[in-house]
Design a protein around this motif. Sequence first.
Motif, mmCIF file in Angstrom:
data_model
loop_
_atom_site.group_PDB
_atom_site.id
_atom_site.type_symbol
_atom_site.label_atom_id
_atom_site.label_comp_id
_atom_site.label_asym_id
_atom_site.label_seq_id
_atom_site.Cartn_x
_atom_site.Cartn_y
_atom_site.Cartn_z
ATOM 1 N N GLN A 48 16.877 -120.581 -62.636
ATOM 2 C CA GLN A 48 18.093 -120.726 -64.062
ATOM 3 C C GLN A 48 18.670 -122.137 -63.676
ATOM 4 O O GLN A 48 19.159 -122.543 -65.138
ATOM 5 C CB GLN A 48 18.833 -119.268 -63.732
ATOM 6 N N LEU A 49 19.567 -122.128 -62.782
ATOM 7 C CA LEU A 49 19.679 -123.115 -62.334
ATOM 8 C C LEU A 49 19.147 -124.051 -62.487
ATOM 9 O O LEU A 49 19.403 -125.158 -62.977
ATOM 10 C CB LEU A 49 20.179 -123.068 -60.678
ATOM 11 N N GLU A 50 17.857 -124.992 -62.453
ATOM 12 C CA GLU A 50 17.169 -125.368 -62.868
ATOM 13 C C GLU A 50 17.333 -125.882 -63.991
ATOM 14 O O GLU A 50 17.730 -127.030 -64.525
ATOM 15 C CB GLU A 50 15.593 -125.427 -61.990
ATOM 16 N N ILE A 51 17.344 -125.399 -64.512
ATOM 17 C CA ILE A 51 17.035 -125.458 -66.354
ATOM 18 C C ILE A 51 18.584 -125.836 -67.016
ATOM 19 O O ILE A 51 18.758 -126.652 -67.629
ATOM 20 C CB ILE A 51 17.215 -123.528 -67.583
ATOM 21 N N TYR A 52 19.289 -124.913 -66.261
ATOM 22 C CA TYR A 52 21.278 -125.382 -66.601
ATOM 23 C C TYR A 52 21.439 -126.998 -66.437
ATOM 24 O O TYR A 52 22.128 -127.338 -67.157
ATOM 25 C CB TYR A 52 21.633 -124.238 -66.452
ATOM 26 N N ASP A 53 20.950 -126.829 -65.750
ATOM 27 C CA ASP A 53 20.836 -128.591 -65.132
ATOM 28 C C ASP A 53 20.405 -129.727 -65.656
ATOM 29 O O ASP A 53 20.992 -130.537 -66.449
ATOM 30 C CB ASP A 53 20.304 -128.637 -63.672
ATOM 31 N N GLY A 54 19.269 -129.330 -66.264
ATOM 32 C CA GLY A 54 18.320 -130.576 -66.785
ATOM 33 C C GLY A 54 19.098 -130.021 -68.528
ATOM 34 O O GLY A 54 19.525 -131.256 -69.212
ATOM 35 N N VAL A 55 20.482 -129.006 -68.961
ATOM 36 C CA VAL A 55 20.569 -129.091 -70.430
ATOM 37 C C VAL A 55 22.207 -129.662 -69.995
ATOM 38 O O VAL A 55 22.543 -130.216 -70.852
ATOM 39 C CB VAL A 55 21.206 -127.273 -70.451
ATOM 40 N N LEU A 56 22.727 -129.580 -69.253
ATOM 41 C CA LEU A 56 23.337 -129.746 -68.617
ATOM 42 C C LEU A 56 23.792 -131.526 -69.077
ATOM 43 O O LEU A 56 24.483 -132.547 -68.898
ATOM 44 C CB LEU A 56 24.969 -129.597 -67.101
ATOM 45 N N ALA A 57 22.453 -132.155 -67.841
ATOM 46 C CA ALA A 57 21.890 -133.619 -68.086
ATOM 47 C C ALA A 57 21.801 -133.832 -69.019
ATOM 48 O O ALA A 57 21.837 -135.470 -69.579
ATOM 49 C CB ALA A 57 21.016 -134.266 -67.368
ATOM 50 N N ALA A 58 21.086 -133.524 -70.469
ATOM 51 C CA ALA A 58 21.132 -134.007 -71.990
ATOM 52 C C ALA A 58 21.949 -133.785 -72.180
ATOM 53 O O ALA A 58 22.305 -134.546 -73.326
ATOM 54 C CB ALA A 58 20.636 -132.504 -72.108
ATOM 55 N N PHE A 59 23.125 -133.207 -72.248
ATOM 56 C CA PHE A 59 24.569 -133.084 -73.310
ATOM 57 C C PHE A 59 25.211 -134.625 -72.751
ATOM 58 O O PHE A 59 25.786 -135.483 -73.745
ATOM 59 C CB PHE A 59 25.687 -132.211 -72.164
ATOM 60 N N GLU A 60 24.899 -135.703 -71.355
ATOM 61 C CA GLU A 60 25.672 -136.315 -71.000
ATOM 62 C C GLU A 60 24.959 -137.791 -72.259
ATOM 63 O O GLU A 60 25.214 -139.096 -72.211
ATOM 64 C CB GLU A 60 25.000 -137.271 -70.410
ATOM 65 N N ARG A 61 23.138 -137.388 -72.669
ATOM 66 C CA ARG A 61 22.884 -138.117 -73.866
ATOM 67 C C ARG A 61 23.193 -137.796 -74.856
ATOM 68 O O ARG A 61 21.476 -137.398 -75.517
ATOM 69 C CB ARG A 61 21.569 -138.822 -73.382
ATOM 70 N N ARG A 62 23.533 -136.609 -75.579
ATOM 71 C CA ARG A 62 23.491 -136.167 -76.729
ATOM 72 C C ARG A 62 22.961 -136.293 -77.345
ATOM 73 O O ARG A 62 21.957 -135.861 -78.775
ATOM 74 C CB ARG A 62 24.553 -135.364 -77.021
ATOM 75 N N THR A 63 23.575 -137.800 -78.373
ATOM 76 C CA THR A 63 23.100 -138.695 -79.730
ATOM 77 C C THR A 63 21.349 -138.940 -79.271
ATOM 78 O O THR A 63 20.722 -139.196 -80.135
ATOM 79 C CB THR A 63 23.400 -139.733 -79.627
ATOM 80 N N GLU A 64 20.482 -139.260 -78.058
ATOM 81 C CA GLU A 64 18.937 -140.222 -77.930
ATOM 82 C C GLU A 64 18.900 -138.486 -78.036
ATOM 83 O O GLU A 64 17.646 -138.363 -78.550
ATOM 84 C CB GLU A 64 19.244 -140.354 -76.303
ATOM 85 N N VAL A 65 19.235 -137.137 -77.689
ATOM 86 C CA VAL A 65 18.521 -135.577 -77.622
ATOM 87 C C VAL A 65 17.594 -135.821 -79.152
ATOM 88 O O VAL A 65 17.002 -135.159 -79.318
ATOM 89 C CB VAL A 65 19.301 -134.549 -76.543
ATOM 90 N N GLN A 66 19.419 -135.506 -79.552
ATOM 91 C CA GLN A 66 19.576 -135.824 -81.215
ATOM 92 C C GLN A 66 18.350 -135.851 -81.857
ATOM 93 O O GLN A 66 17.742 -135.480 -82.476
ATOM 94 C CB GLN A 66 20.767 -135.405 -81.227
ATOM 95 N N GLY A 67 18.697 -137.855 -81.554
ATOM 96 C CA GLY A 67 16.964 -138.958 -82.600
ATOM 97 C C GLY A 67 16.331 -137.934 -81.726
ATOM 98 O O GLY A 67 15.620 -138.195 -82.692
ATOM 99 N N VAL A 68 15.580 -137.373 -81.083
ATOM 100 C CA VAL A 68 13.964 -137.274 -80.382
ATOM 101 C C VAL A 68 13.655 -136.068 -81.139
ATOM 102 O O VAL A 68 13.038 -135.300 -81.735
ATOM 103 C CB VAL A 68 13.825 -137.188 -78.933
ATOM 104 N N LEU A 69 14.776 -134.945 -81.626
ATOM 105 C CA LEU A 69 14.902 -133.587 -81.739
ATOM 106 C C LEU A 69 14.626 -134.011 -83.168
ATOM 107 O O LEU A 69 13.782 -133.589 -83.977
ATOM 108 C CB LEU A 69 15.575 -132.740 -81.660
ATOM 109 N N SER A 70 14.756 -135.072 -84.199
ATOM 110 C CA SER A 70 15.298 -134.819 -85.561
ATOM 111 C C SER A 70 13.609 -135.871 -86.228
ATOM 112 O O SER A 70 13.255 -135.676 -86.855
ATOM 113 C CB SER A 70 16.638 -135.852 -86.371
ATOM 114 N N THR A 71 13.468 -137.049 -84.995
ATOM 115 C CA THR A 71 12.206 -137.711 -85.424
ATOM 116 C C THR A 71 10.989 -136.682 -84.912
ATOM 117 O O THR A 71 9.255 -137.924 -85.305
ATOM 118 C CB THR A 71 12.103 -138.714 -84.857
ATOM 119 N N SER A 72 10.528 -135.847 -84.425
ATOM 120 C CA SER A 72 9.801 -134.834 -83.710
ATOM 121 C C SER A 72 8.888 -134.253 -84.841
ATOM 122 O O SER A 72 9.641 -133.309 -85.182
ATOM 123 C CB SER A 72 9.936 -134.788 -82.675
ATOM 124 N N PRO A 73 7.705 -134.497 -85.169
ATOM 125 C CA PRO A 73 6.590 -134.214 -86.392
ATOM 126 C C PRO A 73 6.812 -132.080 -85.590
ATOM 127 O O PRO A 73 7.353 -131.069 -86.898
ATOM 128 C CB PRO A 73 5.354 -134.852 -86.489
#
Length: 122
Positions: A48-73
């Motif tokens: 659980q902590l591994e998952i939470y740490d990964g999600v928290l790290a993604a918040f720092e690069r939120r715009t890049e993550v949202q770009g990947v999610l929007s362009t993935s088919p």
Amino acid sequence: MTMTYAQPIPRYTRARLAVPALWRQVIRATGKSDEAVVTEPDRSAHTQLEIYDGVLAAFERRTEVQGVLSTSPDRATAVRRLRELLGASHLQATALLDLPLTSESHDRIARRAAELRAALDR
């Protein structure tokens, strides 16, 4: 006489079961802060902590993550791209697909991660 065929049994993987449980533990639709957290006996606190740490790290690069999610088919491509972008595990990338990247969810995830760290440090 009508023939009926049995539906195929879905294959449940560790990642598929982890994300809905994570969703139930962290993101509450009701928004009650005094609501008890549902514990999950079949997955360790370290995972659980591994998952939470990964999600928290993604918040720092939120715009890049949202770009990947929007362009993935599709979902598989999004998971692969998130893993490449963030260096995340499969569980972390799968969790990112289902969790909203809002400040409220960030606060709840950070609070839950702190609780787990405190429990593991005992």
